[in-house]
Design a protein around this motif. Structure first.
Motif, mmCIF file in Angstrom:
data_model
loop_
_atom_site.group_PDB
_atom_site.id
_atom_site.type_symbol
_atom_site.label_atom_id
_atom_site.label_comp_id
_atom_site.label_asym_id
_atom_site.label_seq_id
_atom_site.Cartn_x
_atom_site.Cartn_y
_atom_site.Cartn_z
ATOM 1 N N THR A 6 -68.709 -68.732 -11.708
ATOM 2 C CA THR A 6 -68.523 -69.625 -10.559
ATOM 3 C C THR A 6 -68.632 -68.927 -9.218
ATOM 4 N N ASN A 7 -68.656 -67.594 -9.209
ATOM 5 C CA ASN A 7 -68.576 -66.882 -7.927
ATOM 6 C C ASN A 7 -69.762 -65.947 -7.696
ATOM 7 N N ALA A 18 -58.695 -76.555 -16.027
ATOM 8 C CA ALA A 18 -58.206 -75.177 -16.174
ATOM 9 C C ALA A 18 -59.137 -74.423 -17.121
ATOM 10 N N TYR A 19 -58.783 -73.142 -17.359
ATOM 11 C CA TYR A 19 -59.625 -72.264 -18.150
ATOM 12 C C TYR A 19 -58.744 -71.455 -19.092
ATOM 13 N N TYR A 29 -54.560 -74.735 -9.067
ATOM 14 C CA TYR A 29 -53.130 -74.415 -9.169
ATOM 15 C C TYR A 29 -52.350 -74.892 -7.950
ATOM 16 N N ASP A 59 -66.635 -64.687 -14.550
ATOM 17 C CA ASP A 59 -65.237 -64.904 -14.171
ATOM 18 C C ASP A 59 -64.296 -64.378 -15.255
ATOM 19 N N TRP A 60 -62.996 -64.326 -14.897
ATOM 20 C CA TRP A 60 -61.965 -64.194 -15.925
ATOM 21 C C TRP A 60 -61.668 -65.599 -16.444
ATOM 22 N N GLY A 116 -55.486 -70.457 -17.169
ATOM 23 C CA GLY A 116 -55.915 -70.143 -15.819
ATOM 24 C C GLY A 116 -56.265 -71.388 -15.026
ATOM 25 N N TRP A 117 -55.466 -71.690 -14.003
ATOM 26 C CA TRP A 117 -55.715 -72.888 -13.186
ATOM 27 C C TRP A 117 -56.795 -72.659 -12.133
ATOM 28 N N ARG A 118 -56.900 -71.426 -11.655
ATOM 29 C CA ARG A 118 -57.802 -71.091 -10.554
ATOM 30 C C ARG A 118 -57.515 -71.992 -9.347
ATOM 31 N N GLU A 119 -58.571 -72.644 -8.829
ATOM 32 C CA GLU A 119 -58.442 -73.433 -7.600
ATOM 33 C C GLU A 119 -57.573 -74.672 -7.787
#
Length: 472
Positions: free
Chosen positions: A254-255, A11-12, A37, A274-275, A32-35
């Motif tokens: 990452t994007n 996570a972040y 979650y 990223d956030w 923030g879990w992002r992918e």
């Protein structure tokens, strides 16, 4: 995973809310879990604690599902103010706790913006404190003022006597500078000065501060009005009673959000920010004129106490080298000398000074043997700035495709023949650069995984001394 800059597994982190008690900082943050979650995982506010910014105890989710806010203690009860998001409105919410673990939301205390003063699109990040000057509680809010211009971003204000009933007032700060709400507002008094902090993501992406001799303003903009650059955001202050700190986050990359990357490119240095990312803590120091400067926390600095022997070698240019003291006159060309290989976790330090008419000088990181690929912290005296450049700017296709002149920059007043110190802390992809214990500059370094460090001069003359690599 970073060993120096906290990030939870898988996570972040974002938007830290510091609270100091019983000899430790208790840091709420947005998780923030992002992918990673799924609906079995908790979201919202999480909590960690630390006594030294190096060792962290993860205390998990606190079952508050909302946005950034603040925490204070009154008469033995902890009060948490945060925000909730609905489809058409953001709402300030209030929860209480007796033990800092179990939080109970007081639903009847929730409220939205006063529509005669504020837009209903932004009403979040409440920061609550007791204002001794006015003898009432103040709540600062990330808001947008109801004005004709799109530059509506402001720090809203509500006041209360009991932490339950709040009266909306005119914004404490509404400069018509940003379209975005002034996020994560914060305020504190140090000596004769009040300091107002907020973060913005339109016009310029940064955490800003303003100064005043009164909590009501007028708010003065210092010459350098930010604590760091683009890669440090949503920072809020906290003190242990002796030292003042500011807690923000260094975002990941990452994007390829806008599809700018060259078709054959498969790295991350080109990517957009990223956030969320990793926790970064800077120590704030008040200068005699009230200006706030930034340094690495002493406790982190002192942790790197094992010196790794270095031997510097000229790669380009006519260097004079005596152990870790290097000089070069390179008035019309680029010159570089390299030291040893860089561990993934290390501290680099040294001093430098340059002669008049020098165009640029600085530090190279993770360089190959010919310095064809490297990262650069480049000081440009004629522009009074520090620039970070990754390897993508240095080769032909990078020069064609990069959409702007510099990747990151920070202002600094550079003076010839003055000696400056620098410290660089690197932990895998995270890089934190400090100059003279006054200027901070955060970034990320992804694509080049290893290499040597060194120093360079471009069209000028400079001397570097006391160059050391240290590990924990």
């Amino acid at each position: 995973m970073s060993k120096l800059f906290f990030r939870p597994k898988d996570a972040y982190v974002g938007d830290f809310i510091p609270f100091y008690e019983d000899g430790e900082f208790k840091l709420f943050y947005l998780h923030g879990w992002r992918e990673n979650y799924d609906d079995t995982k908790d979201i919202g506010w999480f909590l960690i604690s630390t006594k030294n910014f190096l060792d962290f105890k993860e205390l998990g989710a606190c079952k508050i599902q909302g946005g950034t806010g603040s925490v204070l203690k009154k008469d033995g009860i902890y009060h948490m103010f945060y925000c909730e998001f609905t489809e058409n409105m953001q709402t300030v919410c209030h929860a209480v706790s007796e033990d800092f673990e179990k939080w109970i939301k007081i639903s009847e205390d929730s409220f939205g913006p006063e529509e005669a003063i504020y837009e209903n699109t932004d009403w979040r990040d409440p920061h609550v404190f007791w204002n001794e000057d006015t003898e009432e509680y103040w709540m600062l809010i990330a808001a947008r003022a109801k004005v004709l211009s799109n530059r509506k971003g402001c720090v809203g204000l509500c006041v209360s006597k009991d932490l339950k009933k709040w009266e909306a007032k005119a914004p404490i700060y509404a400069p018509n500078l940003h379209e975005s709400a002034h996020e994560c507002p914060d305020i504190f008094k140090l000596g004769d000065w009040w300091y107002l902090i907020y973060s913005g993501y339109t016009d310029k992406f940064a955490t800003f501060y303003r100064m005043s001799k009164s909590s009501t303003g007028p708010w003065i903009t210092p010459e350098v009005d930010t604590f760091d650059g683009r890669a440090f955001y949503a920072a809020k202050s906290g003190t242990d009673g002796s030292n003042l700190y500011i807690f923000g986050w260094n975002p990941t990359k990452t994007n390829n959000m806008f599809g700018w990357n060259p078709p054959a490119y498969c790295g991350s240095d080109y990517n957009t920010w990223d956030w969320g990312g990793n926790l970064i803590v800077h120590q704030l120091v008040q200068q005699a004129d009230g200006i706030l400067t930034v340094k690495v926390p002493d406790i982190i600095d002192k942790k790197f106490n094992q010196q790794v022997p270095q031997s510097f070698t000229p790669v380009i240019g006519p260097w004079s080298i005596d152990n870790n003291e290097l000089e070069v006159s390179s008035m019309y060309s680029f010159s570089c000398a390299l030291g040893g290989e860089m561990p993934k976790l290390c501290k680099l330090e040294g001093t430098f000074k340059y002669k008049p008419h020098t165009r640029a000088l600085g530090i190279v990181l993770r360089a190959d043997e010919n310095v064809d690929k490297a990262y650069y912290f480049r000081l440009e005296p004629h522009r009074n700035r520090i620039v970070f450049r990754s390897h993508v700017m240095e080769y032909e296709e990078g020069g064609k495709t990069f959409p702007y002149e510099v990747e990151l920059e920070r202002p600094i007043n550079l003076i010839p023949n003055k000696e400056y110190s620098f410290k660089i802390f690197i932990d895998d992809t995270i890089c934190e650069f400090y100059i003279d214990d006054k200027v901070a500059f955060s970034t990320r370094i992804y694509d080049i995984k290893e290499g040597k460090w060194g120093v360079f001069v471009s069209e000028g003359e400079a001397a570097f001394k006391e160059l050391f690599l240290k590990i924990m």
